[in-house]
Design an enzyme around this catalytic site. Sequence first.
Site, PDB file in Angstrom:
ATOM      1  N   CYS A 165       3.283  -2.619   4.051  1.00  0.00           N
ATOM      2  CA  CYS A 165       2.396  -1.502   4.393  1.00  0.00           C
ATOM      3  C   CYS A 165       3.133  -0.665   5.434  1.00  0.00           C
ATOM      4  CB  CYS A 165       1.018  -1.975   4.851  1.00  0.00           C
ATOM      5  SG  CYS A 165       0.944  -2.897   6.401  1.00  0.00           S
TER       6      CYS A 165
ATOM      7  N   THR B 293       3.104  -0.687   8.709  1.00  0.00           N
ATOM      8  CA  THR B 293       3.653  -1.512   9.797  1.00  0.00           C
ATOM      9  C   THR B 293       3.882  -2.962   9.390  1.00  0.00           C
ATOM     10  OG1 THR B 293       1.410  -2.063  10.475  1.00  0.00           O
ATOM     11  CG2 THR B 293       2.438  -0.162  11.565  1.00  0.00           C
TER      12      THR B 293
ATOM     13  N   HIS C  39      10.897 -22.499  11.171  1.00  0.00           N
ATOM     14  CA  HIS C  39       9.932 -23.118  12.093  1.00  0.00           C
ATOM     15  C   HIS C  39       8.490 -23.048  11.602  1.00  0.00           C
ATOM     16  CE1 HIS C  39      12.625 -22.697  15.925  1.00  0.00           C
ATOM     17  NE2 HIS C  39      13.334 -23.030  14.859  1.00  0.00           N
TER      18      HIS C  39
ATOM     19  N   ASP D  96       0.867  -1.174   0.000  1.00  0.00           N
ATOM     20  CA  ASP D  96       0.000   0.000   0.000  1.00  0.00           C
ATOM     21  C   ASP D  96       0.913   1.236   0.000  1.00  0.00           C
ATOM     22  OD1 ASP D  96       0.828   0.482   2.609  1.00  0.00           O
ATOM     23  OD2 ASP D  96      -1.175   0.412   3.490  1.00  0.00           O
TER      24      ASP D  96
ATOM     25  N   HIS E 213       8.533 -29.290  13.599  1.00  0.00           N
ATOM     26  CA  HIS E 213       7.855 -28.075  13.137  1.00  0.00           C
ATOM     27  C   HIS E 213       6.722 -28.411  12.173  1.00  0.00           C
ATOM     28  CE1 HIS E 213      10.896 -25.868  15.225  1.00  0.00           C
ATOM     29  NE2 HIS E 213      11.846 -26.481  14.530  1.00  0.00           N
TER      30      HIS E 213
HETATM   31  C1  RB5 Z   1      -1.944   3.191   6.294  1.00  0.00           C
HETATM   32  O1  RB5 Z   1      -1.943   4.465   6.852  1.00  0.00           O
HETATM   33  C2  RB5 Z   1      -1.581   2.160   7.350  1.00  0.00           C
HETATM   34  O2  RB5 Z   1      -2.636   1.984   8.218  1.00  0.00           O
HETATM   35  C3  RB5 Z   1      -1.183   0.854   6.689  1.00  0.00           C
HETATM   36  O3  RB5 Z   1      -0.128   1.065   5.808  1.00  0.00           O
HETATM   37  C4  RB5 Z   1      -0.719  -0.251   7.609  1.00  0.00           C
HETATM   38  O4  RB5 Z   1       0.275   0.186   8.482  1.00  0.00           O
HETATM   39  C5  RB5 Z   1      -1.767  -0.999   8.317  1.00  0.00           C
HETATM   40  O5  RB5 Z   1      -1.515  -1.966   9.051  1.00  0.00           O
END
Ligand code: RB5
Length: 147
Positions: free
Chosen positions: A65, A67, A98, A8, A133
């Site tokens: 993304c 995070t 694993h 994203d 595993h």
């Molecule tokens: C987008 O702002 C953010 O929420 C997305 O990239 C991601 O981190 C969601 O888990």
Amino acid sequence: MKVAIGTDHGGICLKSAIIDYLKSKGIEFCDFGTFSTDSVDYPDIAYPVAKAVAEGKFDKGILLCGTGIGMSITANKVKGIRAAVLSDEFSAQATAEHNDTNVLALGGRVVSPEKAVKLVDIWLSTPFAGGRHQQRIDKIKAIEESN
Ligand code: RB5
């Protein structure tokens, strides 16, 4: 090996470094987008990537993304997907060895492009250890089947 990659707007800062790495290793890949920093909803990218991996069209998926968390949550909704979000080298190796993870999720607001490439390199080059595993993976599959 064939890799599906998707991002994203929050992870796009990692994409070109990872694609350059895949090219340098001669690894075939397909880019599922997004292709700009315009805001998009991460499930719209995670689902087609995860589905393509689950269907066997690709060996592995890489999702990016902000995070890595939203991508991993979405990917793990697809039957047959074992997605891990991580930001350290030990976990990159351990989850390949694993958990036999078939999707790696990384956060563009968490790791640098250089770190992302290092994590992808470790994850793609570490084989699944099998043995005890595999027995645990089989239990995950049984849970998946019962839900
Ligand atoms: C987008 O702002 C953010 O929420 C997305 O990239 C991601 O981190 C969601 O888990």
